[in-house]
Motif scaffolding. Structure first.
Motif: not given
Length: 961
Positions: A141, A145, A172, A176, A225
């Motif tokens: 994840w 980014s 983002t 996260g 996101k």
């Protein structure tokens, strides 16, 4: 569940390996670079195709690779219907984008760099779609980014590109971080970090008291996101990236990662009022706001960007409704949105590429000049508007039908009105995209004469436009199987609700809502000119300006905090650190207190008491006499010696040997360093600060002493029992301390020798900069005290060190060889021989000793680290973890049976690194002395008595003559 660890794991790794190729292949030309970029994507697609039949049949393919099982961090992957859908989207769109970018990017754009970033991003998204461990998913994840930051900021020369990349990374990345916390809570509730395990405990998660915090934190990650309100503003600013990036980010992977996460967690998080109201409301608001803003955007890519925000809101709303049928519709629309949105972005890129503008007010009439592009764009835009017989119409109708049967905030009408309004705006901006760009009169003031691009640029959007029509005409045949497989995974297995993928669903509420949306959208387009003027005049919040203000104030706050705490004084840093540590310890004590004492204090022998008192006195003397540097060093050495004696008394000979060796080397090197420092430390701190520091030190010291005292009187279980039981049979040694260092905790030791080597090399580099920089002038003007000894290398010391050198070397070798079974080892051996060499340098001078050096200290450090690393990696050949020891017993006549262990090679690496680092530090200090003008001798002594006698005889002969 079928194991396909080979293909599945390789499929995930392929894009990362492929990312190494474009930067090299660009030297062979742009075609070769694009072709080799496509190879890992094609191979991954082939692997996915091999695994797909099992998934389509209702199975799951898994791959499990243990990494840190004790922490729950394993490289586990699994492929189900949802993962198959997203993996296919990521790889398929990646292949089309590779083709499109080959013809889109100009010769001045670094294509190799672009394809490298693209493959990194592709690999990160692929990892998200098939991760079976939430910690691994979090790693991928954050990689998305970072890689999207590189892609969005690809055109570094554009300020808006750099700002868009920073904005995307900030928003983002912050989401996260929140998601990490939520995922950890989720894993703690279930007791496992494996996603396949978590998905089986939905009832337990929803019943947990930590459900709501976990839900909010995970949704923050998903909303940021997927650009959901109020985090929607970053996505349009990412349009500063090249169009291939925009098409990839908006159609398949990046912005749908949040939607994927909500779909993946749907079986365990959905089904509650909190999920319904939070997710559906945020999605509905985002759908409406995105569509409204898109209607008044003049930049083609900005219009499409806000339309993406709107459609992501639509998907979020569907998942938020919490019904199985809504989840099926969401899956279907994910596919449809991929096809028409990617085609639209590529078409907008073609228009920009050929006309040199994206301003819709400077366009129009392009259908006759760019017929192929216009056909593709019109088909895709009509699908986005939900016009039959295209695929977008079906998913829009199914969405409206599902909305019409949903109670939201006390009734059906609010959500019906809002959803229909969002669809109406969607029709309006789609019609505007078509009418204001491709129809109307041909202009004579285009920035560049437009025409259709080369065929290579039309292939990718053309293929997607064909899919738009094909899915619309035969949805059950083309999209039906994957929709069923993915939907089954979203709802957590079981039977799917009845649904029908077809154009005509009869006369129902959705049909009337759709008619209202189409007619209303056309009417809004007719009124667009006056509405646009009103929109421009109307006051409205500007998300970018708000974001910039938040960032600016955050920076100001951070600067104030840094400047108020980080003023360059180490005393302040230590004070803050120690106070914070004591406060945290006090808070922990308040929560649980100390365990009950189960041991009696042993009697203290008089000699031990004397040693303890001497240690305290030396420590106190250091505090009061610290301004005299030489005296402080002597007092510190006394403390070190007493600590070594304490280790001996407490039956820790390894620690005592190491302590006294380290202390000796440190004191000798510090003595050399003191040569270049003032004799006294100036008084810089005021009395109040010294009192403050003293109070902090006393409190912290008393707290540590009390804690240590309490634990010494308490029976506690530790890992020591395991080490004692497994030292010999697991590591092949009876010296538990050494086995811990080279086997059980060998990785720690390896890191420590790397740090030690870096310290030696850093000191050398600092000296190099010092001797070649402005400070070198001060060294050249150094004046040495006139009262220094003329005999710095006396005969007695020279002879003593000559005798001591082979003995010390022999002792060092002996300590090295015995270390695995008795006190010793590579670290202590390296220090012992370092002391012997240091004594040679001190006794006979640097130049004389350096001439007899046979090995470079830099190379010694390098070889030490390499040998230790290769020894650890050799364990992999036997299928064992890094640095697992292997040992055996051998007999070579006439010797008795003896043991050989791979730990000896690791210890050799430690020995070489320690010896090289210490001697390199000495070499660096001596270079400074010689540069300052200190004399060097080429003979072992300053005054040789035998030469005095020879000189006297020669003088007598001259007198006689």
């Amino acid at each position: 569940m079928v194991s396909g660890s080979g293909l599945l794991a390789v499929m995930v790794i392929l894009p990362f390996i492929g990312a190494l190729v474009p930067g090299l292949m660009i030297r062979a030309g742009r075609d070769a670079c694009a072709m080799f970029t496509a190879v890992p994507t094609i191979l991954a697609l082939v692997f996915l195709g091999v695994l797909a039949p099992e998934v389509m049949a209702g199975g799951t393919v898994s791959a499990k690779i243990e990494w840190l099982p004790a922490l729950g961090l394993n490289a586990n992957f699994f492929l189900d219907g949802l993962g198959l859908l997203f993996a296919g989207m990521i790889l398929g769109m990646g292949l089309l984008i590779t083709l499109y970018a080959r013809f889109y990017l100009s010769g001045e754009d670094p294509m190799g760099q672009f394809y490298t970033y693209l493959l990194l991003f592709q690999g990160a998204m692929l990892g998200i779609s098939v991760s079976d461990n939430i910690l691994l998913l979090l790693v991928f994840w954050e990689l998305t980014s970072l890689s999207s930051f590189l892609l969005i900021g690809y055109w570094k020369h554009l300020p808006e590109g750099r700002q868009g990349a920073r904005m995307a990374l900030t928003v983002t990345g912050a989401g996260g971080l929140a998601m990490i916390a939520g995922m950890l809570i989720l894993g703690n509730i279930v007791g496992s970090y494996d996603l396949s395990v978590i998905l089986q405990h939905g009832d337990e998660i929803r019943a947990s008291e930590y459900y709501l915090p976990a839900l909010i934190l995970i949704l923050l990650g998903a909303f940021t996101k997927s650009a959901q309100f109020p985090f929607h503003f970053w996505l349009p600013h990412a349009m500063a990236a090249p169009t291939p990036v925009s098409a990839y980010l908006h159609s398949a992977p990046m912005v749908k990662a949040g939607v994927f996460l909500m779909a993946r967690m749907w079986p365990v998080l959905a089904g509650t009022d909190e999920w319904f109201y939070i997710v559906s409301t945020v999605g509905l608001i985002t759908m409406g706001i995105g569509a409204l803003i898109a209607l008044f955007k003049d930049d083609l890519k900005a219009l499409l960007a806000f339309s993406t925000v709107s459609h992501l809101g639509l998907l979020t709303m569907l998942l938020g409704l919490g019904t199985k049928l809504a989840a099926v519709v969401a899956v279907f629309h994910i596919i449809n949105h991929l096809t028409f949105k990617a085609a639209l972005f590529m078409s907008a890129g073609i228009v920009d590429h050929e006309t040199h503008t994206r301003d819709i007010k400077r366009l129009g009439g392009l259908a006759s000049l760019m017929p192929a592009t216009a056909l593709i764009a019109v088909v895709a835009a009509l699908s986005m508007a939900g016009i039959p017989p295209l695929n977008g119409f079906m998913s829009k109708e199914m969405m409206l039908e599902e909305v019409a049967h949903t109670d939201w905030w006390g009734g059906k009408w609010p959500i019906i009105i809002l959803a229909t309004t969002g669809a109406l705006f969607s029709v309006a901006y789609s019609f505007r995209f078509i009418g204001h760009t491709f129809f109307g009169p041909v202009r004579d003031d285009y920035p560049h004469h437009p025409h259709d691009p080369p065929t290579g640029m039309l292939l990718a959007p053309g293929f997607l436009a064909v899919l738009v029509v094909a899915i619309g005409l035969a949805p059950s045949l083309i999209a039906g199987p994957i929709v069923a497989a993915a939907s089954t995974a979203v709802i957590g297995g079981g039977e799917l609700p009845y649904y029908s993928l077809k154009l005509w669903h009869g006369v129902n509420p959705a049909l009337f809502m759709s008619i209202v949306a189409v007619i209303g959208g056309a009417f809004l387009l007719w009124l667009h000119r006056p509405l646009d003027k009103a929109w421009i005049r109307a006051p409205r919040p500007e998300a970018k300006a708000m974001f910039d203000r938040v960032v600016a104030r955050t920076v100001l706050g951070a600067r104030w905090l840094v400047e108020s705490t980080h003023n360059g004084a180490i005393s302040r840093y230590l004070a803050i650190f120690v106070v914070a540590t004591v406060l945290l310890g006090f808070a922990a004590f308040q929560g649980g207190g100390l365990p009950a004492q189960t041991r009696e204090m042993l009697p203290v022998p008089p000699l031990v008491g004397v040693g303890f008192v001497l240690t305290m006195l030396a420590t106190l003397a250091t505090v009061f006499a610290h301004r005299n540097r030489f005296r402080t060093l002597i007092l510190v050495s006394v403390v070190g010696l007493m600590v070594s004696a304490g280790f001996v008394y407490l039956s820790a000979p390894d620690l005592a040997l190491t302590q006294i060796s380290v202390d000796t080397v440190t004191v000798m090197l510090m003595l050399l360093a003191l040569h270049f420092l003032p004799k006294y430390t100036p008084l810089e701190s005021p009395l109040s600060m010294r009192i403050r520091d003293g109070v902090i030190a006393v409190i912290a010291g008393a707290a540590v002493a009390a804690l240590a005292y309490s634990f010494l009187l308490t029976d506690v279980s530790s890992i020591s029992d395991y080490h004692l039981a497994n030292s010999y049979k697991g590591g092949g040694g009876t010296n538990v301390v050494n086995v811990i260092l080279v086997d059980f905790r060998g990785y720690d030791t390896y890191g420590e020798i790397v740090v030690l080597g870096i310290a030696g090399l850093t000191l050398y580099a600092l000296m190099e900069a010092l001797l070649n920089g402005p400070a070198s002038r001060r060294l050249r003007n150094w004046t040495f005290p006139p009262d220094r000894s003329r005999d710095r290398h006396p005969l007695m010391m020279v002879v003593a060190t000559r005798v001591m050198m082979p003995i010390a070397a022999l002792v060092g070798v002996y300590i090295f060889l015995r270390g695995h079974n008795m006190p010793g080892g590579g670290f202590v051996s390296g220090l012992v021989i370092s002391i012997a060499l240091l004594m040679q340098y001190m006794a006979s001078g640097f130049a004389w000793t350096q001439e007899r050096k046979r090995f470079e200290y830099h190379a010694m450090i390098g070889w030490g680290v390499i040998i230790a690393g290769l020894t650890g990696a050799g364990a992999w050949l036997a299928g064992a973890p890094f640095l697992t020891s292997a040992f055996g017993y051998f007999t070579i006549p006439p010797f008795e049976e003896f043991e050989l262990a791979t730990a000896m090679l690791f210890d050799l690496g430690v020995f070489l690194t320690v010896l090289g680092a210490v001697m390199l530090m000495l070499y660096s200090l001596s270079r400074m002395a010689r540069y300052a003008g200190e004399t060097v001798n080429l003979e072992p002594m300053d005054y040789d008595p035998s030469r005095r006698v020879d000189a006297a005889i020669e003088a007598d002969k001259k007198d006689d003559a």
